[in-house]
Write an enzyme that holds these catalytic residues in place. Structure first.
Site, short mmCIF file in Angstrom:
data_model
loop_
_atom_site.label_atom_id
_atom_site.label_comp_id
_atom_site.label_asym_id
_atom_site.label_seq_id
_atom_site.Cartn_x
_atom_site.Cartn_y
_atom_site.Cartn_z
N ASP A 36 10.54 -6.54 -4.39
CA ASP A 36 10.17 -5.54 -5.40
C ASP A 36 11.11 -5.70 -6.60
O ASP A 36 12.24 -6.16 -6.45
CB ASP A 36 10.26 -4.12 -4.83
CG ASP A 36 9.33 -3.16 -5.54
OD1 ASP A 36 8.34 -2.71 -4.93
OD2 ASP A 36 9.58 -2.86 -6.73
N GLU B 41 -3.66 6.09 3.33
CA GLU B 41 -2.33 6.67 3.51
C GLU B 41 -2.45 7.76 4.58
O GLU B 41 -3.44 8.48 4.64
CB GLU B 41 -1.82 7.24 2.19
CG GLU B 41 -1.49 6.14 1.21
CD GLU B 41 -1.18 6.65 -0.18
OE1 GLU B 41 -0.84 7.83 -0.33
OE2 GLU B 41 -1.28 5.85 -1.13
N LYS C 256 -14.32 -4.04 -2.44
CA LYS C 256 -13.30 -2.99 -2.52
C LYS C 256 -13.75 -1.85 -3.43
O LYS C 256 -13.68 -0.67 -3.08
CB LYS C 256 -11.99 -3.61 -3.03
CG LYS C 256 -10.88 -2.61 -3.29
CD LYS C 256 -10.42 -1.94 -2.02
CE LYS C 256 -9.59 -0.71 -2.33
NZ LYS C 256 -9.34 0.10 -1.16
N PHE D 167 -16.44 11.75 5.70
CA PHE D 167 -16.42 11.91 4.23
C PHE D 167 -17.52 12.82 3.71
O PHE D 167 -18.08 12.61 2.64
CB PHE D 167 -16.45 10.53 3.53
CG PHE D 167 -15.07 9.95 3.42
CD1 PHE D 167 -14.41 9.50 4.54
CD2 PHE D 167 -14.41 9.90 2.21
CE1 PHE D 167 -13.12 9.01 4.46
CE2 PHE D 167 -13.12 9.41 2.10
CZ PHE D 167 -12.48 8.97 3.25
N ALA E 114 -16.89 19.16 2.20
CA ALA E 114 -16.84 19.76 0.86
C ALA E 114 -15.47 20.41 0.67
O ALA E 114 -14.83 20.82 1.64
CB ALA E 114 -17.95 20.79 0.73
N CYS F 223 -6.35 6.03 -5.71
CA CYS F 223 -7.38 4.98 -5.71
C CYS F 223 -8.76 5.41 -6.22
O CYS F 223 -9.32 4.74 -7.08
CB CYS F 223 -7.51 4.40 -4.30
SG CYS F 223 -6.04 3.47 -3.83
N LYS G 92 -9.17 6.00 -10.10
CA LYS G 92 -8.90 4.79 -10.90
C LYS G 92 -9.91 3.69 -10.59
O LYS G 92 -10.35 2.99 -11.50
CB LYS G 92 -7.46 4.34 -10.65
CG LYS G 92 -7.26 3.05 -9.89
CD LYS G 92 -5.82 2.64 -9.83
CE LYS G 92 -5.49 2.00 -8.49
NZ LYS G 92 -6.20 0.76 -8.21
#
Ligand SMILES: NC(=O)c1ccc[n+]([C@@H]2O[C@H](COP(=O)([O-])OP(=O)(O)OC[C@H]3O[C@@H](n4cnc5c(N)ncnc54)[C@H](O)[C@@H]3O)[C@@H](O)[C@H]2O)c1
Length: 470
Positions: A30, A164, A231, A276, A279, A287, A290
């Site tokens: 990094d 995550e 993706k 998914f 509500a 993610c 964007k």
């Protein structure tokens, strides 16, 4: 194999830990020296369940180390992953400056002693399959001049689908692995790297047993552009699926239906599936927003207006305003009122605050003159550090946040909130108003605890119209 991972964020650190656990020798790089120093000390800069435990095991398997020295790492590697951030620019395009720097740096570090594969794991705009290759080549030229022609490398796209909060499990037991490459040699190297994952030929870590019935991980091999498109399409679809549930929730609220029941009813249809469809007050995170914007931008570059994607963003943005409206309906005036927010992280299981609905809701409340109490089991330190101007009262527990509040809003559905004594909360609050932004609690239980409960797309209270007509 010897592997370098560039970028030690949520994706890079998890990728490095998992590959090392599978037996590869991994170096994580990094540019942020502070982050690397922490990782070297075993002090994780991010919160991700089981990451610390996996890193400990990884050290005894393939081995893993952390460094800022890109050149040495790449020079000694067969495979180099790029896992740097690709945040959005104000226009919606992806900011590729980190990717460009990483790819050029990789090129500059290469020599002719071995064949290497450069793998793009960062989410990059569809159609930029050749970008990494071009940048690596530029890096080689800048560093080696004409002598760089003998340096051999291949490029692959290997989009990341981890979530995550369950990133280790998602990486060790993936639904699929997507590999985009034009060159057979690059593809062969990647097949070899991922063979233990694809075949599931590794001993599961004791803290994360292999899910029952989990066999081989499907390997989807495509062109570079298709891999990138997979993706974006996956994230756009997931964002749209939640958006759909929210749209139906708003209709349910008006017609007196319960969106939780409605989604259960449609989710059992195998063509739709149950996931998914929750509500709530809208999705967040680094993610979805964007990636949807980036896909819209790419479509626009090709003269196509992506209406469904546009609507997905609109529905989500409106959903975040809903909490404010609900508070106004209950309290009329927000100026001078105290609102308790339960949860800050954009979802449970992470300390990630990027595009978290909590920040927008808190900001709006503060702007409108309300006081905000907040409690989150994990993300409070990150919030204090990253958003010092957001003047909130940080509390030691959910009950402390609720004490004296005019309303409580559940923002993040942390499991810890499941065990919350709702009766106690109703007693401590100045007004027992609960806006359940995630439809987390059973309305009857919350009402029985003395709370004035409102969810998203749920019936306001036991409707008088459901009994027999007199
Ligand atoms: N976070 C997720 O859940 C997730 C899931 C799938 C895909 N992705 C994609 O993966 C990529 C990385 O995401 P993230 O959340 O891990 O990002 P992050 O911001 O957490 O980490 C990125 C890291 O890259 C480092 N970096 C930047 N430029 C560098 C350079 N030139 N050399 C070395 N390091 C450099 C930064 O210092 C930072 O530590 C993004 O493209 C993202 O869209 C993220």
């Amino acid at each position: 194999m010897r592997v370098t991972v560039i970028g030690t964020g949520y994706v890079g650190t998890v990728t490095g830990a998992c590959l090392s656990y599978l037996g590869h020798q991994v170096t994580c790089v990094d540019v942020d020296a502070g982050k690397i120093a922490r990782l070297q000390r075993g002090d994780l800069p991010i919160y991700e369940p089981y990451l610390a435990e996996l890193l400990e095991l990884a050290a005894t398997r393939g081995g893993i180390c952390f460094t800022t020295a890109l050149r040495e790492a790449v020079a000694g590697s067969d495979v180099t992953f790029i896992a740097v951030g690709t945040p959005p620019l104000p226009t919606g395009e992806s900011n590729l400056c980190y990717l460009e720097a990483a790819a050029r740096g990789i090129g500059a570090a290469m020599d002719a002693t071995r064949y290497r594969v450069v793998v793009n794991k960062s989410t990059v705009p569809v159609g930029s399959g050749n970008l990494v290759e071009t940048l690596v080549r530029e890096g080689i030229r800048e560093s080696n001049g004409a002598g760089g022609q003998e340096i051999c490398f291949g490029v692959a796209s290997n989009p990341e689908f981890l979530r995550e909060g369950s990133a280790i499990s998602d990486s060790l037991y993936p639904d699929r692995i997507v590999l985009g490459a034009e060159e057979p040699r690059a593809l062969e190297t990647m097949r070899e790297l991922y063979a233990p994952l694809v075949e599931q030929q590794f001993d599961p870590p004791p803290f994360l047993p292999r899910p029952a019935g989990r066999g081989r991980a499907p390997l989807v091999v495509t062109s570079l552009t298709s891999a990138e498109s997979i993706k974006y399409a996956a994230n756009a679809f997931l964002a749209m699926k939640i958006g759909f549930a929210n749209e139906i929730a708003n209709i349910c609220e008006r017609v007196g239906a319960d969106v939780v029941q409605v989604m259960q009813g449609i989710g059992l249809d195998s063509r739709i599936g149950p996931k998914f469809l929750n509500a709530g007050l809208g999705w967040g995170g680094s993610c979805f927003g964007k990636d949807v914007q980036s896909l819209m931008h790419t479509a626009a570059e090709y003269g196509y207006k992506a209406r469904l994607l546009e609507a997905t963003l609109e529905v989500n943005s409106a959903q975040r305003q809903l909490v404010i409206q609900k508070l106004q309906e209950k309290l009329f005036i927000l100026k001078g009122r105290t609102v308790a927010l339960l949860g800050l992280a954009f979802k449970p299981g992470t300390d990630d605050l990027r595009d978290a609905p909590s920040l927008q809701i808190a900001g709006k409340l503060i702007h409108m003159g309300a006081r905000v109490n907040v409690y989150d089991p994990i993300a409070m330190e990150a919030c204090k550090e990253q958003y010092p101007d957001l003047k909130m009262q940080y509390c030691g527990s959910a009950l402390e946040a609720a004490a004296g509040a005019d309303a409580v809003v559940l923002v993040t559905e942390w499991e810890e909130f499941r065990a919350l004594d709702l009766k106690e909360m109703a007693g401590r609050a100045a007004r027992p108003i609960l806006i359940d932004g995630r439809n987390f609690y059973a309305p009857e239980a919350a009402r029985a605890a003395g709370l004035d409960y409102s969810g998203i797309g749920r019936m306001a209270a036991a409707p008088a119209l459901t009994g027999p007509r007199r």
